[in-house]
Structure formats: structure tokens, C-alpha cells
Scaffold this motif. Structure first.
Motif, PDB file in Angstrom:
ATOM      1  N   MET A   1       0.831  -1.208   0.000  1.00  0.00           N
ATOM      2  CA  MET A   1       0.000   0.000   0.000  1.00  0.00           C
ATOM      3  C   MET A   1       0.863   1.254   0.000  1.00  0.00           C
ATOM      4  O   MET A   1       0.567   2.220  -0.711  1.00  0.00           O
ATOM      5  CB  MET A   1      -0.942   0.006   1.205  1.00  0.00           C
ATOM      6  CG  MET A   1      -2.100  -0.944   1.073  1.00  0.00           C
ATOM      7  SD  MET A   1      -3.224  -0.804   2.483  1.00  0.00           S
ATOM      8  CE  MET A   1      -2.861  -2.353   3.336  1.00  0.00           C
ATOM      9  N   LEU A   2       1.919   1.264   0.807  1.00  0.00           N
ATOM     10  CA  LEU A   2       2.813   2.418   0.864  1.00  0.00           C
ATOM     11  C   LEU A   2       3.521   2.629  -0.478  1.00  0.00           C
ATOM     12  O   LEU A   2       3.621   3.758  -0.964  1.00  0.00           O
ATOM     13  CB  LEU A   2       3.826   2.253   1.994  1.00  0.00           C
ATOM     14  CG  LEU A   2       3.248   2.368   3.407  1.00  0.00           C
ATOM     15  CD1 LEU A   2       4.251   1.860   4.437  1.00  0.00           C
ATOM     16  CD2 LEU A   2       2.834   3.801   3.717  1.00  0.00           C
ATOM     17  N   ASP A   3       4.005   1.545  -1.079  1.00  0.00           N
ATOM     18  CA  ASP A   3       4.668   1.657  -2.387  1.00  0.00           C
ATOM     19  C   ASP A   3       3.706   2.209  -3.436  1.00  0.00           C
ATOM     20  O   ASP A   3       4.065   3.077  -4.238  1.00  0.00           O
ATOM     21  CB  ASP A   3       5.219   0.299  -2.835  1.00  0.00           C
ATOM     22  CG  ASP A   3       6.465  -0.120  -2.073  1.00  0.00           C
ATOM     23  OD1 ASP A   3       7.040   0.703  -1.324  1.00  0.00           O
ATOM     24  OD2 ASP A   3       6.872  -1.290  -2.235  1.00  0.00           O
ATOM     25  N   ALA A   4       2.478   1.696  -3.445  1.00  0.00           N
ATOM     26  CA  ALA A   4       1.480   2.157  -4.415  1.00  0.00           C
ATOM     27  C   ALA A   4       1.110   3.619  -4.164  1.00  0.00           C
ATOM     28  O   ALA A   4       0.851   4.368  -5.124  1.00  0.00           O
ATOM     29  CB  ALA A   4       0.241   1.268  -4.360  1.00  0.00           C
ATOM     30  N   ALA A   5       1.101   4.045  -2.907  1.00  0.00           N
ATOM     31  CA  ALA A   5       0.794   5.443  -2.600  1.00  0.00           C
ATOM     32  C   ALA A   5       1.867   6.372  -3.151  1.00  0.00           C
ATOM     33  O   ALA A   5       1.556   7.449  -3.667  1.00  0.00           O
ATOM     34  CB  ALA A   5       0.639   5.629  -1.089  1.00  0.00           C
ATOM     35  N   VAL A   6       3.126   5.955  -3.062  1.00  0.00           N
ATOM     36  CA  VAL A   6       4.215   6.771  -3.620  1.00  0.00           C
ATOM     37  C   VAL A   6       4.024   6.914  -5.134  1.00  0.00           C
ATOM     38  O   VAL A   6       4.114   8.024  -5.673  1.00  0.00           O
ATOM     39  CB  VAL A   6       5.593   6.158  -3.288  1.00  0.00           C
ATOM     40  CG1 VAL A   6       6.704   6.872  -4.055  1.00  0.00           C
ATOM     41  CG2 VAL A   6       5.870   6.224  -1.788  1.00  0.00           C
ATOM     42  N   VAL A   7       3.727   5.826  -5.815  1.00  0.00           N
ATOM     43  CA  VAL A   7       3.495   5.875  -7.272  1.00  0.00           C
ATOM     44  C   VAL A   7       2.312   6.790  -7.583  1.00  0.00           C
ATOM     45  O   VAL A   7       2.381   7.634  -8.480  1.00  0.00           O
ATOM     46  CB  VAL A   7       3.267   4.450  -7.840  1.00  0.00           C
ATOM     47  CG1 VAL A   7       2.798   4.512  -9.282  1.00  0.00           C
ATOM     48  CG2 VAL A   7       4.540   3.621  -7.714  1.00  0.00           C
ATOM     49  N   TRP A   8       1.221   6.625  -6.838  1.00  0.00           N
ATOM     50  CA  TRP A   8       0.010   7.427  -7.060  1.00  0.00           C
ATOM     51  C   TRP A   8       0.307   8.915  -6.892  1.00  0.00           C
ATOM     52  O   TRP A   8      -0.083   9.730  -7.728  1.00  0.00           O
ATOM     53  CB  TRP A   8      -1.079   6.966  -6.085  1.00  0.00           C
ATOM     54  CG  TRP A   8      -2.356   7.706  -6.194  1.00  0.00           C
ATOM     55  CD1 TRP A   8      -3.348   7.516  -7.117  1.00  0.00           C
ATOM     56  CD2 TRP A   8      -2.803   8.777  -5.350  1.00  0.00           C
ATOM     57  NE1 TRP A   8      -4.379   8.398  -6.885  1.00  0.00           N
ATOM     58  CE2 TRP A   8      -4.066   9.180  -5.805  1.00  0.00           C
ATOM     59  CE3 TRP A   8      -2.251   9.418  -4.238  1.00  0.00           C
ATOM     60  CZ2 TRP A   8      -4.797  10.199  -5.207  1.00  0.00           C
ATOM     61  CZ3 TRP A   8      -2.977  10.434  -3.636  1.00  0.00           C
ATOM     62  CH2 TRP A   8      -4.229  10.813  -4.121  1.00  0.00           C
ATOM     63  N   MET A   9       1.034   9.271  -5.804  1.00  0.00           N
ATOM     64  CA  MET A   9       1.382  10.675  -5.578  1.00  0.00           C
ATOM     65  C   MET A   9       2.281  11.201  -6.695  1.00  0.00           C
ATOM     66  O   MET A   9       2.063  12.292  -7.219  1.00  0.00           O
ATOM     67  CB  MET A   9       2.087  10.841  -4.230  1.00  0.00           C
ATOM     68  CG  MET A   9       1.164  10.755  -3.050  1.00  0.00           C
ATOM     69  SD  MET A   9       2.080  11.078  -1.532  1.00  0.00           S
ATOM     70  CE  MET A   9       1.863   9.520  -0.714  1.00  0.00           C
ATOM     71  N   ASN A  10       3.287  10.409  -7.055  1.00  0.00           N
ATOM     72  CA  ASN A  10       4.222  10.836  -8.101  1.00  0.00           C
ATOM     73  C   ASN A  10       3.513  11.030  -9.430  1.00  0.00           C
ATOM     74  O   ASN A  10       3.814  11.980 -10.163  1.00  0.00           O
ATOM     75  CB  ASN A  10       5.357   9.829  -8.247  1.00  0.00           C
ATOM     76  CG  ASN A  10       6.346   9.838  -7.082  1.00  0.00           C
ATOM     77  OD1 ASN A  10       7.321   9.110  -7.090  1.00  0.00           O
ATOM     78  ND2 ASN A  10       6.102  10.642  -6.046  1.00  0.00           N
TER      79      ASN A  10
END
Length: 176
Positions: free
Chosen positions: A24-33
Motif C-alpha cells: 500500500m505504501l509503495d502504491a501510494a508513492v506511485v500514485w502521488m508521483n
């Protein structure tokens, strides 16, 4: 997508949830970027940051973690502690408190109220512990969307702070 056909169940978390939380944290970084936000959590996947995996494992063993599930699948995580991280320039409240150390939801399930459900659960856990103050800190950059999210969930901004160049906002909620 605002799919409300699946109910959200919140259960205690444990170290076995670390892979799901890191995803979830990894996907959140991608989503924000993907939205042009590289300041909040940077550009490196959380699971590859020095100490990232160990931090999540500590959260899940040394703090009070909760996992939101939909149809038995983790879709969100919340970690409560008794105060702010000692690594952040945030003063203790001066009274007993519960502190949201981590709140993340699976971006594939955005718009389903997962974060709001986890924050409501945090308020109930705080009340159940006989504590009246629930606090959280968040990134105060961008257009202030994250601060506004917490305000919509019953929190009031208190003090702002800087952690290096990272602008932060502490918010508080009384749960008496």
C-alpha cells in the motif's frame, strides 16, 4: 469509483501484515508521483528506503496496528501510538493522547471511505482507552488537501512544523 457494495472490517494488525502494508505504501508513492507530488513521500518506493521495511515491522509489533479489510483483503492500515515520533519536531501533548503514526489505504479502493473508517476506529480506540485526545501529523504542502481530509474527519489544525524542508501540520481531535 465509489463502490459501497463491499463492507470494510477493521481488525488488529500484526507483523504478518507487513507485506500488504508495504504494498500500500509503495502504491501510494506511485500514485502521488503520478499526480506530480514528489515532495510528500519522495520518489523511492517505501519498501526500498533504508529502514522502510524495519519501520513497518516495528509499527506492526511495537505499536497498535489495525488493518481494514474488504472481502478478507487488506485495503488500509492505521497505526496508533501514545505520542508523536521522537524523530519529528513535535512536542508531546502534555496530557495522555493517542497518536496516528500511519494511515494508508490501497489506492485501488480510493473513494470507499477506508481512511475515514480507520480514523473513526482510532477515535473509538482512544475513547475505549479512557483517553480524550487523538492527534495526527501530516504533510501540509501542495494545496493542503491532506490537512483538509483530516479536518473533514473531525480534526482541528494546531501547530505547523518543519522537518528539514518538509512542511507539516499537527491536528487534534477531542473524543470525550
Amino acid at each position: 469509483m465509489n463502490d459501497t457494495t463491499h463492507t470494510i472490517r477493521i481488525r488488529p494488525g500484526n507483523v504478518a501484515d507487513a507485506p500488504a502494508v508495504l504494498d500500500m505504501l509503495d502504491a501510494a508513492v506511485v500514485w502521488m508521483n503520478d499526480r506530480g507530488n514528489t515532495e510528500q513521500w519522495g520518489t523511492m518506493p517505501y519498501s526500498r528506503r533504508p529502514g522502510g521495511v524495519a519501520r513497518v515491522e516495528r509499527y506492526l509489533t511495537e505499536n497498535t496496528p489495525f488493518i481494514a479489510e474488504s472481502d478478507g483483503v487488506p485495503v488500509g492500515a492505521l497505526v496508533l501510538d501514545s505520542g508523536p515520533s521522537p524523530q519529528m519536531p513535535i512536542a508531546p501533548a502534555g496530557e495522555p493522547e493517542r497518536y496516528v503514526r500511519l494511515l494508508v489505504s490501497d489506492r485501488r479502493h480510493a473513494g470507499r471511505g477506508i481512511g475515514a473508517a480507520l480514523l473513526a476506529h482510532a477515535a473509538e480506540e482512544t475513547r475505549r482507552a479512557g483517553v480524550e485526545l487523538l492527534r495526527v501529523d501530516c504533510w501540509a504542502g501542495g494545496g493542503g488537501e491532506l490537512v483538509a481530509f483530516y479536518q473533514r474527519n473531525g480534526f482541528t489544525p494546531t501547530e505547523r512544523f518543519l522537518s528539514g524542508e518538509w512542511p507539516g501540520q499537527v491536528l487534534a481531535r477531542r473524543v470525550d
